[in-house]
Scaffold this active site. Structure first.
Site, PDB file in Angstrom:
ATOM      1  N   THR A 172       0.912  -1.218   0.218  1.00 29.72           N
ATOM      2  CA  THR A 172      -0.021   0.039   0.142  1.00 29.72           C
ATOM      3  C   THR A 172       0.930   1.133  -0.026  1.00 29.72           C
ATOM      4  O   THR A 172       1.823   1.297   0.648  1.00 29.72           O
ATOM      5  CB  THR A 172      -0.995   0.199   1.093  1.00 29.72           C
ATOM      6  OG1 THR A 172      -1.977  -1.070   0.910  1.00 29.72           O
ATOM      7  CG2 THR A 172      -1.713   1.384   1.375  1.00 29.72           C
ATOM      8  N   ARG A 200     -12.162  -9.740  -2.505  1.00 25.73           N
ATOM      9  CA  ARG A 200     -11.760  -8.974  -1.201  1.00 25.73           C
ATOM     10  C   ARG A 200     -11.380  -7.665  -1.626  1.00 25.73           C
ATOM     11  O   ARG A 200     -10.482  -7.250  -2.242  1.00 25.73           O
ATOM     12  CB  ARG A 200     -10.770  -9.681  -0.379  1.00 25.73           C
ATOM     13  CG  ARG A 200     -10.365  -8.863   0.995  1.00 25.73           C
ATOM     14  CD  ARG A 200      -9.253  -7.979   0.918  1.00 25.73           C
ATOM     15  NE  ARG A 200      -8.951  -7.543   2.162  1.00 25.73           N
ATOM     16  CZ  ARG A 200      -8.089  -6.542   2.216  1.00 25.73           C
ATOM     17  NH1 ARG A 200      -7.365  -6.021   1.280  1.00 25.73           N
ATOM     18  NH2 ARG A 200      -7.553  -6.053   3.510  1.00 25.73           N
ATOM     19  N   VAL A 201     -11.850  -6.691  -0.799  1.00 21.71           N
ATOM     20  CA  VAL A 201     -11.801  -4.957  -0.991  1.00 21.71           C
ATOM     21  C   VAL A 201     -11.303  -4.586   0.341  1.00 21.71           C
ATOM     22  O   VAL A 201     -12.068  -5.077   1.472  1.00 21.71           O
ATOM     23  CB  VAL A 201     -12.839  -4.153  -1.616  1.00 21.71           C
ATOM     24  CG1 VAL A 201     -12.528  -2.863  -1.388  1.00 21.71           C
ATOM     25  CG2 VAL A 201     -12.989  -4.765  -3.083  1.00 21.71           C
ATOM     26  N   GLY A 223      -2.038  -0.975   6.416  1.00 26.61           N
ATOM     27  CA  GLY A 223      -1.996  -2.088   7.433  1.00 26.61           C
ATOM     28  C   GLY A 223      -3.147  -2.784   7.121  1.00 26.61           C
ATOM     29  O   GLY A 223      -3.803  -3.040   6.224  1.00 26.61           O
TER      30      GLY A 223
END
Ligand code: ASP
Length: 303
Positions: A172, A200-201, A223
């Site tokens: 990320t 999945r999001v 995270g």
């Protein structure tokens, strides 16, 4: 008038000195510095915080070691599905995409959602249709492939676990900025979690969870996304400032403390309209950096 400020992250997690070589560390730091320069150039010339965060995130997406754009992690099916969002604190406008494939820079598509549609979050095929009609740059699967992500995927598959990569540097990327007018913006982009299933999001494309900007602060989180969704963590920083009258630093610290209380691991970056910057995290490390009129700084570990 705000004081110019830009902060970025390249993911939080267990990042141990013992697992890092000097060459790899130098590579990570140069990836962070390039992104800081890309955003800072815009701010210094009087450009908007929105343009600055987009440019910084594009640079991080293009850098293969971070889990966003090129170098994204693999899903359970061996694909790369990416999430991204961007928010303009000046007018509370936002755009986001979830589970997009083959988009070279998902953050650019998120901005298009904000600027060219009446919606905030587009997913999958619909987002791909917008990308095609707007001529957004795409890239073949090979462009996104990196050996280290493929190995992580194979390990996670063999172990049968959905992996946030706690044993390895994770991904990320994000940026937050304050421009010369004191306007704030935030942007976040990710490949999500290794071996993720069922479309999945995570928190990254959810305004208020992974990304938020208004006139109090701009926030980008990284995270374990499920916990950042539960904590509504990006908005939580703004809420603590607005409702409790806290400083940026105290508000962000409380938000991360709340993450610890509910079992979440990660961190965030935040700026306010005075150009204050804070980068708290509760994980072993977080790839991070900031630049303001006093200079540029990057960090990886917790000490
Ligand atoms: N927050 C991201 C997600 O859950 C992952 C990360 O920040 O590393 O999708």
């Amino acid at each position: 008038m705000g004081k110019l400020a830009l902060a970025i992250h390249g993911g939080a997690g267990t990042i141990l000195r013992s697992q890092m070589t000097p060459d790899l560390e130098a590579e990570y730091r140069s990836g962070l510095e390039s992104a800081l320069r890309a955003g800072w150039e815009i701010l210094e010339k009087g450009g908007s915080s929105l343009d600055a965060v987009e440019a910084a995130v594009v640079s991080l997406e293009d850098f293969p070691l971070f889990n966003a754009g090129r170098g994204s992690v693999f899903t359970h099916d061996g694909r790369q599905e990416m999430d991204a969002s961007i928010m303009d604190g000046r007018n509370l406008k936002a755009g986001a995409v979830a589970a997009v494939r083959n988009i070279k820079n998902p953050i650019k598509l998120a901005r298009l959602v904000m600027e060219r549609t009446e919606h905030i979050l587009l997913s999958g095929d619909g987002a791909a249709d917008l990308a095609a009609s707007a001529g957004v740059e795409t890239a073949p699967d090979e462009y996104f492939f990196t050996e280290h992500r493929w190995l992580q995927y194979q390990e996670a598959l063999a172990a049968g676990r959905v992996q946030l990569d706690h044993s390895k540097p994770i991904g990320t990327v994000g940026a937050v900025a304050c421009d010369a007018n004191g306007n704030l913006a935030a942007a976040t982009s990710t490949g999500g979690m290794t071996n993720k299933k069922f479309g999945r999001v995570g928190d990254t494309p959810l305004i208020g969870a992974g990304t938020y900007a208004d006139d109090t602060c701009a926030v980008s989180c990284t995270g374990h996304g499920e916990y950042f969704i539960l904590g509504v963590s990006a908005f939580d920083v703004a809420a603590r400032m607005r409702y409790k009258g806290l400083s940026l630093e105290d508000a962000a610290r409380e938000t991360i403390e709340h993450q610890s209380q509910i079992g979440g691991e990660g961190g965030l970056i935040a700026v306010d309209s005075k150009g204050n910057i804070t980068l708290p995290f509760n994980s072993e490390g977080m790839y991070r950096g900031y630049v303001n009129n006093r200079g540029m700084n990057t960090g990886i570990y917790s000490d």
